[in-house]
Scaffold this motif. Structure first.
Motif, PDB file in Angstrom:
ATOM      1  N   LEU A 153      64.082  42.643  68.688  1.00 31.44           N
ATOM      2  CA  LEU A 153      63.859  41.292  69.182  1.00 31.44           C
ATOM      3  C   LEU A 153      64.409  40.281  68.178  1.00 31.44           C
ATOM      4  O   LEU A 153      64.357  40.514  66.964  1.00 31.44           O
ATOM      5  N   PRO A 154      64.944  39.160  68.650  1.00 29.34           N
ATOM      6  CA  PRO A 154      65.388  38.129  67.707  1.00 29.34           C
ATOM      7  C   PRO A 154      64.183  37.587  66.949  1.00 29.34           C
ATOM      8  O   PRO A 154      63.053  37.646  67.439  1.00 29.34           O
ATOM      9  N   ASP A 191      70.983  34.077  85.981  1.00 30.57           N
ATOM     10  CA  ASP A 191      72.108  33.627  85.162  1.00 30.57           C
ATOM     11  C   ASP A 191      71.946  32.170  84.745  1.00 30.57           C
ATOM     12  O   ASP A 191      72.575  31.728  83.785  1.00 30.57           O
ATOM     13  N   ARG A 192      71.139  31.417  85.486  1.00 26.54           N
ATOM     14  CA  ARG A 192      70.894  30.009  85.157  1.00 26.54           C
ATOM     15  C   ARG A 192      69.762  29.941  84.139  1.00 26.54           C
ATOM     16  O   ARG A 192      68.618  30.301  84.420  1.00 26.54           O
ATOM     17  N   ALA A 247      68.960  43.301  79.367  1.00 25.67           N
ATOM     18  CA  ALA A 247      70.099  42.831  80.157  1.00 25.67           C
ATOM     19  C   ALA A 247      70.605  41.466  79.706  1.00 25.67           C
ATOM     20  O   ALA A 247      71.677  41.033  80.132  1.00 25.67           O
ATOM     21  N   SER A 248      69.856  40.793  78.842  1.00 30.70           N
ATOM     22  CA  SER A 248      70.228  39.433  78.438  1.00 30.70           C
ATOM     23  C   SER A 248      71.317  39.453  77.373  1.00 30.70           C
ATOM     24  O   SER A 248      71.484  40.422  76.628  1.00 30.70           O
ATOM     25  N   GLU A 249      72.048  38.356  77.315  1.00 34.97           N
ATOM     26  CA  GLU A 249      73.098  38.195  76.313  1.00 34.97           C
ATOM     27  C   GLU A 249      72.457  37.801  74.986  1.00 34.97           C
ATOM     28  O   GLU A 249      71.656  36.860  74.928  1.00 34.97           O
ATOM     29  N   GLN A 301      68.006  33.283  77.965  1.00 33.22           N
ATOM     30  CA  GLN A 301      67.360  34.398  78.654  1.00 33.22           C
ATOM     31  C   GLN A 301      66.784  35.394  77.646  1.00 33.22           C
ATOM     32  O   GLN A 301      65.659  35.887  77.822  1.00 33.22           O
ATOM     33  N   GLU A 302      67.538  35.684  76.584  1.00 39.85           N
ATOM     34  CA  GLU A 302      67.031  36.590  75.555  1.00 39.85           C
ATOM     35  C   GLU A 302      65.826  35.979  74.853  1.00 39.85           C
ATOM     36  O   GLU A 302      64.800  36.648  74.634  1.00 39.85           O
ATOM     37  N   GLU A 303      65.926  34.699  74.503  1.00 40.36           N
ATOM     38  CA  GLU A 303      64.850  34.028  73.775  1.00 40.36           C
ATOM     39  C   GLU A 303      63.532  34.075  74.544  1.00 40.36           C
ATOM     40  O   GLU A 303      62.474  34.387  73.977  1.00 40.36           O
ATOM     41  N   TRP A 304      63.583  33.791  75.847  1.00 38.60           N
ATOM     42  CA  TRP A 304      62.337  33.696  76.610  1.00 38.60           C
ATOM     43  C   TRP A 304      61.806  35.062  77.026  1.00 38.60           C
ATOM     44  O   TRP A 304      60.584  35.252  77.106  1.00 38.60           O
TER      45      TRP A 304
END
Length: 496
Positions: free
Chosen positions: A302-303, A230-231, A268-270, A275-278
């Motif tokens: 994917l973004p 979450d961090r 699972a990422s927002e 988190q999504e970006e990486w």
């Protein structure tokens, strides 16, 4: 004089490590400022032949002992050339030439014992000291040091790496990386877990990258766990370690085993989160053949990746031409003429998708301050002019890493930017260089969620006199106060 360049495709699957090492050695010699840096004079001082030096400076020979000799004869700090070269070679093993003469860093029991006792005692140590110690301890078969002693010294190295800058930064990183690849590697992982468990620990990215210098089941599992944290900062650190693991692994062995976990982390990422970006960044690094044959696919698109205009050297490629122009300007300013390798390194650092290529590129330039100083001033101007927000943010983040504590006065203007990423980069660059920020700037940055982490880093690295007040200030966020306490306990920047 033969022009040394990395002619591999800008977006290709590999780089020319031998050429990068050769170019770095040549530039170290010709820009050293030594009274006599001619090849013949250097060969005489080193007790070798001009032919051997020529082979090393044209990519025909990798010779670690010769690199050590360059440092000594040219008056360079210990480890300032050796560490970047060894980091590069280990990161890209498939395209790295073997080291013909690694050399012995320590030649006697008495010398190793004295250095170990000094490192264990907390007495002052340089990056060169750490690298010399690690080269000896990490040698194959060297398993005689008691674990409690080794663990204490490793934990000190971990803490110093977080505060290190200047030439001591790549040397400490390489020291920790060598230990991670040795029989004592489990102690590096143990120390990393200990640091990450601290809720206010700082400077974790380099530590996790060092964890990623060896692919072990427990290390991989832990980094995948961090990727789902979450961090946001821990997720980034986990991603950096995993990218490193993918780079050092034999082709086809790493990415197929972790791709399902990467997809689950992405799903699972927002949306829009770090988190999504990486997670998406790592998925893009997976070879296309592996991704196509995988049973697990991302549950959503994917973004978009940062908009690089092209991976070619054409005149129509604005980003490449900007790098080439900087390389030409700096080369003529410094007196080394056109250096296409410098343009290639700048492109990797500024626009390449690979963190491994960017970091190893700016490590090499860190060993060449006569070139690096004018390069980074021009690079900052590139950041200001880059229209793509995602690339601009990535460039600013990498500039902080590239400067590694060196001053860059131009970033002061970023403190007034409406963009929190640029404000954060300015705080980090200024703090790492030892600049003591004005109190009103500190207060505003500490109370802004977009810059609070960077602000605590800045006041911590600079040893700002406001640190004790920040720790005791009940109006500040608990995370800010805890981070300031971490710096107050551990100390400020180390520049040797």
């Amino acid at each position: 004089m033969t022009v040394v360049d990395d002619a591999t495709p800008l977006g290709g699957s590999s780089i020319d490590v031998a050429a990068r090492i050769a170019w770095t050695m040549r530039m170290a010699r010709v820009t050293s400022g030594a009274p006599d840096s001619r090849m013949r004079s250097l060969a005489s001082a080193l007790g070798t032949s001009t032919a051997r030096i020529s082979r090393a400076e044209t990519g025909q020979l990798r010779d670690g002992s010769l690199v050590d000799g360059y440092e000594q004869v040219l008056g360079m700090p210990e480890g300032s050339l050796r560490a970047p070269i060894d980091v590069l070679a280990r990161t890209f093993p498939a395209s790295s030439p073997p080291d013909a003469r690694p050399g012995e860093a320590i030649r006697s029991v008495a010398e190793l014992s004295e250095l170990t006792e000094r490192l264990d005692s907390g007495a002052a140590a340089t990056g060169g000291d750490w690298l010399r110690w690690a080269r000896s301890i990490a040698a194959p078969g060297n398993i005689g040091m008691p674990v409690p002693l080794a663990q204490r010294v490793v934990r000190r190295l971990v803490r110093e790496l977080a505060r290190s800058c200047g030439h001591g930064y790549p040397s400490r990183y390489e020291a920790l990386a060598k230990l991670r690849c040795s029989d004592y590697g489990f102690l590096v992982l143990r120390a990393a877990r200990h640091e990450v468990a601290h809720p206010h620990a700082q400077g974790l990215a380099d530590l996790l990258s060092a964890v990623g210098e060896a692919v072990t089941l427990d290390g991989v599992a832990w980094c995948l766990e961090l990727l789902r944290s979450d961090r946001a900062q821990l997720a980034i650190c986990g991603a950096l370690a995993l990218e490193n693991m993918g780079e050092i692994s034999p082709a086809g062995t790493f990415w197929p085993t972790v791709l399902p976990d990467l997809v689950r982390a992405f799903d699972a990422s927002e949306p829009g989160s770090s988190q999504e970006e990486w997670a998406a960044h790592l998925i893009r690094l997976v070879p296309s053949s592996t991704a196509r044959s995988a049973a697990t696919k991302p549950g959503r698109r994917l973004p978009p990746a940062p908009e690089v205009e092209g991976f070619d050297r054409h005149r129509a490629n604005r980003q490449w031409q900007q790098c080439a122009a900087i390389a030409t300007d700096v080369g003529h300013e410094v007196g080394v003429g056109d250096q296409p390798m410098l343009a290639r390194l700048l492109f990797d650092i500024g626009y390449g998708h690979w963190e491994t290529r960017a970091v190893t590129g700016y490590f090499l330039l860190a060993g060449l301050p006569a070139l690096a100083d004018p390069v980074w001033e021009r690079f900052r101007v590139l950041v200001d002019g880059e229209p793509d927000r995602r690339i601009r943010h990535r460039m600013a983040r990498r500039l902080h890493g590239a400067l590694a504590g060196r001053a860059n006065d131009g970033v002061v203007a970023w403190l007034d930017s409406p963009d929190p990423v640029l404000r954060s980069a300015a705080l980090q660059v200024l703090g790492a260089s030892g600049h003591v920020l004005a109190l009103d700037v500190v207060r505003a940055a500490l109370t802004d969620p977009g810059t609070a982490r960077a602000a605590t880093y800045a006041i911590g690295m600079s040893g700002h006199p406001v640190l004790p007040q920040v720790v005791r200030d009940p109006t500040l966020d608990a995370q800010v106060r805890g981070s300031a306490a971490w710096w107050l306990e551990g100390g400020s920047r180390i520049d040797v």
